[in-house]
Write a protein that holds these residues in place. Structure first.
Motif, PDB file in Angstrom:
ATOM      1  N   ASP A  68       0.835  -1.346   0.025  1.00 13.98           N
ATOM      2  CA  ASP A  68      -0.008   0.130   0.113  1.00 13.98           C
ATOM      3  C   ASP A  68       0.573   1.285  -0.013  1.00 13.98           C
ATOM      4  N   ILE A  69       1.780   1.274  -0.690  1.00 12.81           N
ATOM      5  CA  ILE A  69       2.787   2.573  -0.969  1.00 12.81           C
ATOM      6  C   ILE A  69       2.024   3.354  -2.015  1.00 12.81           C
ATOM      7  N   GLU A  70       1.615   4.612  -1.398  1.00 14.08           N
ATOM      8  CA  GLU A  70       0.794   5.378  -2.460  1.00 14.08           C
ATOM      9  C   GLU A  70       1.688   6.084  -3.647  1.00 14.08           C
ATOM     10  N   LEU A  71       1.051   5.860  -5.016  1.00 13.64           N
ATOM     11  CA  LEU A  71       1.958   6.664  -5.864  1.00 13.64           C
ATOM     12  C   LEU A  71       0.852   7.567  -6.573  1.00 13.64           C
ATOM     13  N   TYR A  72       1.426   8.730  -7.245  1.00 13.93           N
ATOM     14  CA  TYR A  72       0.859   9.573  -7.921  1.00 13.93           C
ATOM     15  C   TYR A  72       1.693   9.838  -9.274  1.00 13.93           C
ATOM     16  N   SER A  73       1.310   9.498 -10.501  1.00 15.83           N
ATOM     17  CA  SER A  73       2.209   9.689 -11.625  1.00 15.83           C
ATOM     18  C   SER A  73       1.397  10.426 -12.756  1.00 15.83           C
ATOM     19  N   LEU A  74       2.130  10.410 -13.666  1.00 14.31           N
ATOM     20  CA  LEU A  74       1.540  11.308 -15.111  1.00 14.31           C
ATOM     21  C   LEU A  74       1.641  10.280 -16.159  1.00 14.31           C
ATOM     22  N   CYS A  75       0.676   9.764 -16.927  1.00 16.95           N
ATOM     23  CA  CYS A  75       0.784   8.993 -18.170  1.00 16.95           C
ATOM     24  C   CYS A  75       1.519   9.720 -19.364  1.00 16.95           C
TER      25      CYS A  75
END
Length: 184
Positions: A68-75
């Protein structure tokens, strides 16, 4: 670099027919430029600096799981966000990695333009290389705004990717143990 990005955002805002000088948009080009620099800061980070010597001797031979390590990225296709969580498991080969380094490694790769499939592989390879693990497993579950906000507009869709290395790939029982950990 931020000034140049700001000028590009100004041009984008004007090209969609907005007045970049109106009250709500006057500072938007610079704010957007700073946000993009932050969201892509992974390009300026190196694995060696992230790990920073936090590799420790250990005779542990059992599985270690961080989930459950949060991640936020951009395609890389639409520059739209994808948001999710990463699960990592590894079998130490005489070395363990400091716990916070897993989240930092995930962030380093997440803060780049990419596709989820490649990010999953990059994280697995980085962990494998950092501790010379006997096996590594990485599973990422994410929701992609390019699927939700545009195109097919499917609000409940999500994508799961997995990469298994070493004994996590070769040994079915070990792989199943990892998958059981992340289900529960």
């Amino acid at each position: 670099m931020t000034e140049l990005l700001s000028e590009h955002y100004k041009a984008i805002i004007e090209s969609i027919g907005e007045d970049v000088h109106r009250n709500g948009l006057a500072d938007t080009p610079m704010r957007a430029a700073k946000a993009m620099r932050y969201l892509t800061k992974g390009y300026n980070e190196k694995l060696e600096e992230i790990v920073n010597g936090a590799v420790f001797d250990s005779d542990l031979s059992e599985m270690v799981v961080i989930k459950d390590i949060e991640l936020y990225s951009l395609c890389e296709h639409h520059l739209l966000p994808f948001i999710g969580k990463c699960h990592i498991g590894y079998l130490p080969g005489g070395k363990v990695l400091g716990l916070s380094k897993f989240a930092r490694i995930v962030d380093m790769f997440a803060r780049r333009l990419q596709i989820q499939e490649n990010m999953t592989k990059d994280i697995a390879d980085a962990i494998m290389d950092s501790v010379n693990a006997k096996g590594v497993a990485v599973v990422i579950e994410a929701k992609h705004m390019c699927m939700m906000m545009r195109g097919v507009e499917k609000q409940n869709s999500s994508m799961t990717t997995s990469v298994m290395r070493g004994l996590m790939r070769e040994n079915r029982a070990t792989r199943e143990e990892f998958l059981q950990f992340i289900r529960g």
